[in-house]
Scaffold this active site. Structure first.
Site, PDB file in Angstrom:
ATOM      1  N   ASP A 171     -34.678   2.285  59.154  1.00 22.65           N
ATOM      2  CA  ASP A 171     -33.431   2.287  58.389  1.00 22.65           C
ATOM      3  C   ASP A 171     -32.263   2.174  59.373  1.00 22.65           C
ATOM      4  OD1 ASP A 171     -34.830   3.063  55.891  1.00 22.65           O
ATOM      5  OD2 ASP A 171     -35.112   4.969  56.934  1.00 22.65           O
ATOM      6  N   ARG A 178     -35.991  -1.435  56.274  1.00 20.55           N
ATOM      7  CA  ARG A 178     -35.995  -0.669  55.027  1.00 20.55           C
ATOM      8  C   ARG A 178     -34.548  -0.509  54.534  1.00 20.55           C
ATOM      9  NH1 ARG A 178     -39.097   0.693  50.480  1.00 20.55           N
ATOM     10  NH2 ARG A 178     -38.501   2.758  49.823  1.00 20.55           N
ATOM     11  N   ARG A 209     -31.637  -2.093  44.342  1.00 20.05           N
ATOM     12  CA  ARG A 209     -31.346  -0.805  44.990  1.00 20.05           C
ATOM     13  C   ARG A 209     -30.093  -0.798  45.864  1.00 20.05           C
ATOM     14  NH1 ARG A 209     -37.079   2.166  46.442  1.00 20.05           N
ATOM     15  NH2 ARG A 209     -37.799   2.181  44.293  1.00 20.05           N
ATOM     16  N   LYS A 255     -29.551   2.758  44.844  1.00 19.53           N
ATOM     17  CA  LYS A 255     -30.410   3.583  43.987  1.00 19.53           C
ATOM     18  C   LYS A 255     -29.876   5.000  44.103  1.00 19.53           C
ATOM     19  CE  LYS A 255     -35.106   5.511  43.822  1.00 19.53           C
ATOM     20  NZ  LYS A 255     -35.537   5.355  42.426  1.00 19.53           N
TER      21      LYS A 255
END
Ligand SMILES: *[C@@H]1O[C@H](CO)[C@@H](O)[C@H](O)[C@H]1NC(C)=O
Length: 383
Positions: free
Chosen positions: A170, A192, A252, A255
């Site tokens: 990330d 990610r 997302r 999200k």
């Protein structure tokens, strides 16, 4: 003599700007000071950067140029799967914590080699300002704030974090934090999430003026649109999300909720250019979201409502008649959103607006089509 003095003063003025943070946080993280007035440090190597970010000192850390972590921790080879197919533009998923085995047992399996540095971000301690200058970029590794308070990240780009591999890393991780300001950050080509707030509460977060660039060589939708954008699912997260440019995603982004009581205030953002089957919001149970004063252009699906995906609370100011609903708790009227070649948002739940009472609430400008120019021009590491 006079000219020399002007040159000296101009130099000082530039230094003053470069040595510290520009502006101050609006919204929930108002008052964040990061490294405060600590004497700036100027790391020139990845090791120095890691050391300054992770130690116990209050620090103002100024970076310039590219800090390339690619290869710095070697590579790893392991099993993976192809849940979205094996076409060249598809992401593959690393079998981290048996994710493939548990969630995608029918997907074709394969073996992949990925960069170890990308998997876990650089540890950031409390009381830090990380400020980039001149297009500063951190490549191949993100940052990770866990259990820390009072951090400012400004004017930095994060890029090329194992972009082919889900679970490859990330860009920005927050978990159990308080008073964090992410400002003028650019994220691109991420494995990610571009930003993830995970499971413990992250109180008082402001994410402003960022450019989340979802244009990606590899994606879970195999079409150049990144699926994993912003993931706001910690317990009791309190997030101001303002003046951000969210570009070219397929899902997302964000999200929200599902596990924690996230309160998201999204104001004056620009969502642009989604894939035809993609969506911006996922709103899980326990999420509370205000979206106002924002522009949606070429975003066919604002909220994923398929298969019970929407089960939180949202107030999206569907018309000016709803604007005054905000007055009591936000201290001002809310602004309507505008849409071009997009779906709509028509959510009118207001009982949760009382959660804004007594908090620092970001200002809102009226949504305008000019934001399609002004927000992208100002977003990301452009200071
Ligand atoms: C951060 O700074 C504050 C104020 O100086 C101090 O009280 C606190 O202990 C610092 N936190 C850490 C983890 O160093």
């Amino acid at each position: 003599m006079k000219n020399n003095l002007i040159v000296v003063l101009a130099g000082l003025a530039r230094l003053t700007v470069a040595a510290g943070v520009t502006g101050s946080a609006t919204g929930f993280a108002s008052g964040v000071t990061g490294g405060g007035d600590a004497t700036p440090v100027y790391p020139t190597t990845t090791d120095e950067l890691v050391s300054y970010l992770g130690d116990d000192e209050a620090r103002v850390i100024i970076i310039e140029g590219t800090f390339d972590f690619t290869g710095s921790e070697g590579t790893a080879t392991g099993s993976a799967c192809a849940p979205w197919g094996t076409a060249a533009a598809c992401q593959l998923a690393i079998n981290q914590d048996d994710w493939c085995t548990n969630y995608e047992p029918d997907a074709p399996t394969t073996t992949v080699t990925y960069d170890v540095a990308g998997v876990l971000g650089i540890t950031v301690g409390s009381n830090k300002s990380l400020v980039g200058t001149g297009g500063a970029t951190i490549k191949g590794k993100g940052i990770r704030m866990v259990g820390v308070t009072n951090v400012i990240i400004q004017n930095v780009a994060f890029t090329e974090i194992n972009p082919k591999y889900v679970w490859g890393g990330d860009a920005i991780t927050l978990d159990g934090t308080d008073m964090i300001w992410i400002d003028h950050v650019t994220t691109s080509e991420i494995g990610r999430q571009h930003i993830v707030l995970g499971t413990e509460a992250s109180g008082s977060v402001t994410i402003s003026n960022c450019f989340f660039d979802g244009a990606s060589t590899y994606s879970a939708t195999c079409d150049g649109y990144h699926y994993w954008g912003m993931y706001f699912t910690g317990a009791n997260d309190l997030i101001t999300f303002t003046n951000n440019y969210i570009y070219h995603f397929s899902g997302r982004s964000p999200k929200v909720g599902g596990t924690g009581n996230t309160l998201l205030h999204a104001v004056n953002n620009y969502w642009y250019d989604y894939s035809s089957t993609g969506h911006a919001f996922e709103i899980g149970s326990t999420a509370s979201v205000v979206v106002e004063g924002s522009v949606f252009q070429n975003v066919p699906i604002e909220v994923d409502t398929e298969s019970g995906m929407f089960n939180g609370q949202m107030f999206s100011v569907p018309s000016t008649g709803y604007a005054s609903e905000c007055a009591e708790s936000l201290g001002r009227d809310c602004e309507v959103n505008i849409f071009g070649s997009s779906g709509t948002l028509s959510y009118t739940t207001t009982n949760f607006l009382t959660n804004f009472a007594g908090k620092n609430v970001a200002a809102a400008a009226a949504a305008a089509s000019t934001m399609e120019t002004t927000i992208p021009a100002n977003a990301g590491n452009v200071l």
